[in-house]
Design an enzyme around this catalytic site. Structure first.
Site, PDB file in Angstrom:
ATOM      1  N   GLN A   1      -6.399   5.007  -3.464  1.00  0.00           N
ATOM      2  CA  GLN A   1      -6.520   3.734  -2.720  1.00  0.00           C
ATOM      3  C   GLN A   1      -6.782   3.983  -1.236  1.00  0.00           C
ATOM      4  O   GLN A   1      -7.423   3.166  -0.572  1.00  0.00           O
ATOM      5  CB  GLN A   1      -5.228   2.916  -2.864  1.00  0.00           C
ATOM      6  CG  GLN A   1      -4.993   2.334  -4.236  1.00  0.00           C
ATOM      7  CD  GLN A   1      -4.102   3.229  -5.075  1.00  0.00           C
ATOM      8  OE1 GLN A   1      -4.105   4.445  -4.930  1.00  0.00           O
ATOM      9  NE2 GLN A   1      -3.356   2.643  -5.984  1.00  0.00           N
TER      10      GLN A   1
ATOM     11  N   ASN B   1       7.254   1.739  -2.734  1.00  0.00           N
ATOM     12  CA  ASN B   1       5.829   1.686  -2.362  1.00  0.00           C
ATOM     13  C   ASN B   1       5.121   2.810  -3.111  1.00  0.00           C
ATOM     14  O   ASN B   1       5.736   3.583  -3.858  1.00  0.00           O
ATOM     15  CB  ASN B   1       5.668   1.812  -0.839  1.00  0.00           C
ATOM     16  CG  ASN B   1       4.250   1.478  -0.397  1.00  0.00           C
ATOM     17  OD1 ASN B   1       3.690   0.447  -0.807  1.00  0.00           O
ATOM     18  ND2 ASN B   1       3.624   2.319   0.389  1.00  0.00           N
ATOM     19  N   LYS B   2       3.840   2.897  -2.917  1.00  0.00           N
ATOM     20  CA  LYS B   2       2.996   3.858  -3.633  1.00  0.00           C
ATOM     21  C   LYS B   2       3.583   5.256  -3.646  1.00  0.00           C
ATOM     22  O   LYS B   2       4.128   5.721  -2.645  1.00  0.00           O
ATOM     23  CB  LYS B   2       1.608   3.840  -2.973  1.00  0.00           C
ATOM     24  CG  LYS B   2       0.583   4.755  -3.566  1.00  0.00           C
ATOM     25  CD  LYS B   2       0.415   4.602  -5.066  1.00  0.00           C
ATOM     26  CE  LYS B   2       0.137   3.188  -5.533  1.00  0.00           C
ATOM     27  NZ  LYS B   2       0.284   3.010  -6.992  1.00  0.00           N
TER      28      LYS B   2
ATOM     29  N   ARG C   1       2.307  -5.540 -14.707  1.00  0.00           N
ATOM     30  CA  ARG C   1       2.707  -4.472 -13.787  1.00  0.00           C
ATOM     31  C   ARG C   1       4.157  -4.727 -13.355  1.00  0.00           C
ATOM     32  O   ARG C   1       4.453  -5.770 -12.761  1.00  0.00           O
ATOM     33  CB  ARG C   1       1.774  -4.420 -12.564  1.00  0.00           C
ATOM     34  CG  ARG C   1       0.352  -4.018 -12.971  1.00  0.00           C
ATOM     35  CD  ARG C   1      -0.432  -3.450 -11.835  1.00  0.00           C
ATOM     36  NE  ARG C   1       0.050  -2.158 -11.425  1.00  0.00           N
ATOM     37  CZ  ARG C   1      -0.311  -1.570 -10.274  1.00  0.00           C
ATOM     38  NH1 ARG C   1      -1.136  -2.194  -9.449  1.00  0.00           N
ATOM     39  NH2 ARG C   1       0.138  -0.377  -9.958  1.00  0.00           N
TER      40      ARG C   1
ATOM     41  N   ASP D   1       5.915  -2.738  -2.438  1.00  0.00           N
ATOM     42  CA  ASP D   1       5.792  -3.497  -3.688  1.00  0.00           C
ATOM     43  C   ASP D   1       7.065  -4.248  -4.019  1.00  0.00           C
ATOM     44  O   ASP D   1       7.030  -5.277  -4.691  1.00  0.00           O
ATOM     45  CB  ASP D   1       5.418  -2.546  -4.831  1.00  0.00           C
ATOM     46  CG  ASP D   1       4.030  -1.997  -4.575  1.00  0.00           C
ATOM     47  OD1 ASP D   1       3.916  -1.023  -3.806  1.00  0.00           O
ATOM     48  OD2 ASP D   1       3.066  -2.589  -5.073  1.00  0.00           O
TER      49      ASP D   1
ATOM     50  N   ARG E   1      -5.197  -5.161  -7.058  1.00  0.00           N
ATOM     51  CA  ARG E   1      -3.933  -4.419  -6.973  1.00  0.00           C
ATOM     52  C   ARG E   1      -3.358  -4.671  -5.593  1.00  0.00           C
ATOM     53  O   ARG E   1      -4.004  -5.284  -4.753  1.00  0.00           O
ATOM     54  CB  ARG E   1      -4.097  -2.936  -7.324  1.00  0.00           C
ATOM     55  CG  ARG E   1      -5.395  -2.255  -7.055  1.00  0.00           C
ATOM     56  CD  ARG E   1      -5.741  -2.125  -5.603  1.00  0.00           C
ATOM     57  NE  ARG E   1      -4.654  -1.563  -4.825  1.00  0.00           N
ATOM     58  CZ  ARG E   1      -4.534  -1.683  -3.515  1.00  0.00           C
ATOM     59  NH1 ARG E   1      -5.433  -2.364  -2.796  1.00  0.00           N
ATOM     60  NH2 ARG E   1      -3.528  -1.146  -2.866  1.00  0.00           N
ATOM     61  N   GLY E   2      -2.141  -4.160  -5.374  1.00  0.00           N
ATOM     62  CA  GLY E   2      -1.442  -4.488  -4.129  1.00  0.00           C
ATOM     63  C   GLY E   2      -0.546  -5.685  -4.430  1.00  0.00           C
ATOM     64  O   GLY E   2      -1.034  -6.707  -4.945  1.00  0.00           O
ATOM     65  N   ALA E   3       0.754  -5.550  -4.108  1.00  0.00           N
ATOM     66  CA  ALA E   3       1.725  -6.554  -4.554  1.00  0.00           C
ATOM     67  C   ALA E   3       1.365  -7.997  -4.167  1.00  0.00           C
ATOM     68  O   ALA E   3       1.359  -8.886  -5.024  1.00  0.00           O
ATOM     69  CB  ALA E   3       3.114  -6.175  -4.044  1.00  0.00           C
TER      70      ALA E   3
HETATM   71  O1  MRU Z   1      -0.779   0.532  -7.444  1.00  0.00           O
HETATM   72  P1  MRU Z   1      -1.179  -0.372  -6.317  1.00  0.00           P
HETATM   73  O2  MRU Z   1      -2.516  -0.045  -5.738  1.00  0.00           O
HETATM   74  O3  MRU Z   1      -1.047  -1.827  -6.705  1.00  0.00           O
HETATM   75  O4  MRU Z   1      -0.101  -0.081  -5.214  1.00  0.00           O
HETATM   76  C1  MRU Z   1      -0.225  -0.733  -3.986  1.00  0.00           C
HETATM   77  C2  MRU Z   1       0.783  -0.313  -2.995  1.00  0.00           C
HETATM   78  O5  MRU Z   1       1.641   0.506  -3.257  1.00  0.00           O
HETATM   79  C3  MRU Z   1       0.753  -1.038  -1.677  1.00  0.00           C
HETATM   80  O6  MRU Z   1       1.152  -0.183  -0.651  1.00  0.00           O
HETATM   81  C4  MRU Z   1       1.724  -2.224  -1.748  1.00  0.00           C
HETATM   82  O7  MRU Z   1       1.440  -3.038  -2.845  1.00  0.00           O
HETATM   83  C5  MRU Z   1       1.701  -3.034  -0.514  1.00  0.00           C
HETATM   84  S1  MRU Z   1       0.221  -3.937  -0.435  1.00  0.00           S
HETATM   85  C6  MRU Z   1       0.194  -5.010   0.832  1.00  0.00           C
END
Ligand code: MRU
Length: 350
Positions: free
Chosen positions: A199, A250-251, A94, A240, A51-53
Site C-alpha cells: 500500500q 494498524n497495518k 474484514r 484500523d 481498503r483502509g478502515a
Molecule cells: O489492509 P488495509 O490496506 O485495509 O489496511 C489499511 C491500514 O492499515 C491503514 O493504515 C488504516 O486503515 C488507516 S486508513 C486511514
C-alpha cells in the site's frame, strides 16, 4: 466539502450505483468498478478493491443502502430481515477495521426505527452520503489539530496508506501530512513500501507524487537505518481500530516502527477519526487480527518468490501499545495519556 482538490475520488454514488476506484491496480492503471448490490460491495471490500478502515466504513454504509434497494420487502419486518442478512455478510468481510461495524450500527439505527419502508430506503442512502461527507470533514479537522505538532522542515515517516484512498478523501495520516505541507512546503515524507500488499509503494507514493509532496520510498527494513542516522523527525500513521486504553491496531509493521521511534526518541503519532475508537475493548489484545492469503507473502504481484509448499503466516495488522504513542489525533483534537480518559471524552464529543 469539495474533495476534488485533494485527490482522486475513492468512492461515490453515481445515481444508484456505488463507484470505487480499483486500488488493486493503482498506480499503473486507473479503473473504476460499479456496484449495484451489497454482495458486490462485500466482494470489493474483501478483495481490497477498497481498503483502509474509514473507506471500508463508507463502502459498508453504501452497501446497506444498496441492500435496501435490492430488497422487495413491503413490510418493515421483512426489510429488517433482508438488511440483517446483508449486515452479516458485510461484517464478515474484514474483521479488524472498526469503522465497518460502526457503519453497520449507524445504518441499523435507521432501519430499526419504525417507519415506511420506502422512506427507510431513502434515509439509508442519505446517511451513507453523510458518513462520506463527515469522514472528509473529520480528516480535515485532524490535519488542522495535528499540523502544529511538526517542526519546520520535518522529515516524516509513514507506514501503509492512510490517505485519501483509505478514507472518503483527504486521509488521516496523509491528511495530517497534507495539512503540514500546506503550512510548510519544506517537509519531506518517507513512505514504507508496506509488504506484502504494498500500500505504501503503490498508493501512498502515488498520492504524494500527485500533489507534489516530496516523498522518498523505502522498503520496510530500511527505516531503522534512517532513524539511526537521525533522518526521521516524526512518525504518523492511521489506524484500523483503537482500544479504550489507546492501544492501536494498524497495518502489519507499524509496531516495529513504533519500537524504533521510541528507541530513537522520535514522536510517534496516530491519526484516526473517533469512529475508529472501540471503547468496548479495554486493550489491544482484544482486537481481532485478520490473517490473509499466504499467496500475498509467497508472491510479489503474480510472480512466485518463495518455494512451493513453504509454511507462511500473513497477519494483516499488529497492535502498537499506547506507551509507544506520543499522541492520538482525532477530529476532536490531540489526545494524550491517560487515553482511557482522553479517548472516552473524545467519543462523547467533549
Ligand atoms: O489492509 P488495509 O490496506 O485495509 O489496511 C489499511 C491500514 O492499515 C491503514 O493504515 C488504516 O486503515 C488507516 S486508513 C486511514
Amino acid at each position: 466539502m469539495n474533495t476534488s482538490n485533494y485527490s482522486v475520488k475513492t468512492i461515490e454514488w453515481q445515481g444508484d450505483e456505488v463507484v470505487m476506484i480499483d486500488q488493486r491496480v493503482l498506480p499503473l492503471e486507473e479503473e473504476y468498478i460499479h456496484h449495484t448490490t451489497w454482495q458486490e460491495v462485500g466482494a470489493s471490500i474483501k478483495t481490497m478493491v477498497i481498503r483502509g478502515a474509514p473507506a471500508i466504513g463508507v463502502a459498508t454504509a453504501m452497501g446497506m443502502a444498496l441492500a435496501a434497494r435490492q430488497s422487495t420487502a413491503t413490510s418493515q419486518d421483512d426489510l429488517k430481515r433482508d438488511l440483517d442478512e446483508a449486515a452479516k455478510g458485510l461484517f464478515a468481510t474484514r474483521p479488524t477495521a472498526y469503522n465497518l461495524g460502526w457503519a453497520l450500527e449507524q445504518q441499523a439505527k435507521i432501519y430499526n426505527e419504525s417507519g415506511d419502508v420506502d422512506k427507510i430506503r431513502v434515509r439509508l442512502k442519505v446517511r451513507s452520503q453523510e458518513i462520506l461527507d463527515e469522514d472528509v470533514a473529520m480528516c480535515v479537522a485532524m490535519g488542522e489539530h495535528a499540523a502544529p505538532l511538526f517542526p519546520k522542515g520535518a522529515r516524516i515517516l509513514t507506514h501503509c496508506n492512510a490517505g485519501a484512498l483509505a478514507t472518503a478523501g483527504y486521509g488521516t495520516a496523509l491528511g495530517v501530512i497534507r495539512s503540514v505541507f500546506k503550512r510548510d512546503p519544506t517537509i519531506h515524507v518517507f513512505a514504507d513500501e508496506t509488504r506484502p500488499f504494498l500500500q505504501g509503494a503503490r498508493l501512498t507514493a502515488w498520492e504524494l507524487q500527485q500533489e507534489g509532496i516530496p516523498c522518498t520510498l523505502i522498503t520496510d527494513n530500511m527505516s531503522g537505518y534512517f532513524f539511526k542516522k537521525g533522518e526521521i523527525d516524526a512518525v504518523v500513521v492511521g489506524s484500523d481500530r483503537i482500544a479504550g486504553n489507546g492501544d492501536v491496531a494498524n497495518k502489519i509493521g507499524t509496531y516495529m516502527v513504533s519500537v524504533l521511534a521510541k528507541e530513537h526518541g522520535v514522536p510517534f503519532y496516530v491519526a484516526a477519526p473517533t469512529s475508529t475508537v472501540d471503547l468496548s475493548l479495554t486493550d489491544g489484545s482484544q482486537i481481532p487480527i485478520e490473517e490473509r492469503d499466504p499467496a500475498e507473502v509467497t508472491h510479489c504481484g503474480s510472480r512466485q518468490i518463495a518455494p512451493t509448499g513453504i509454511g507462511v503466516r500473513n497477519p494483516a495488522f499488529d497492535v502498537t501499545p499506547h506507551q509507544n504513542i506520543a499522541a492520538i489525533i482525532t477530529e476532536m483534537g490531540v489526545h494524550s495519556e491517560p487515553y482511557t480518559e482522553s479517548l472516552a471524552a473524545a467519543k462523547k464529543g467533549k
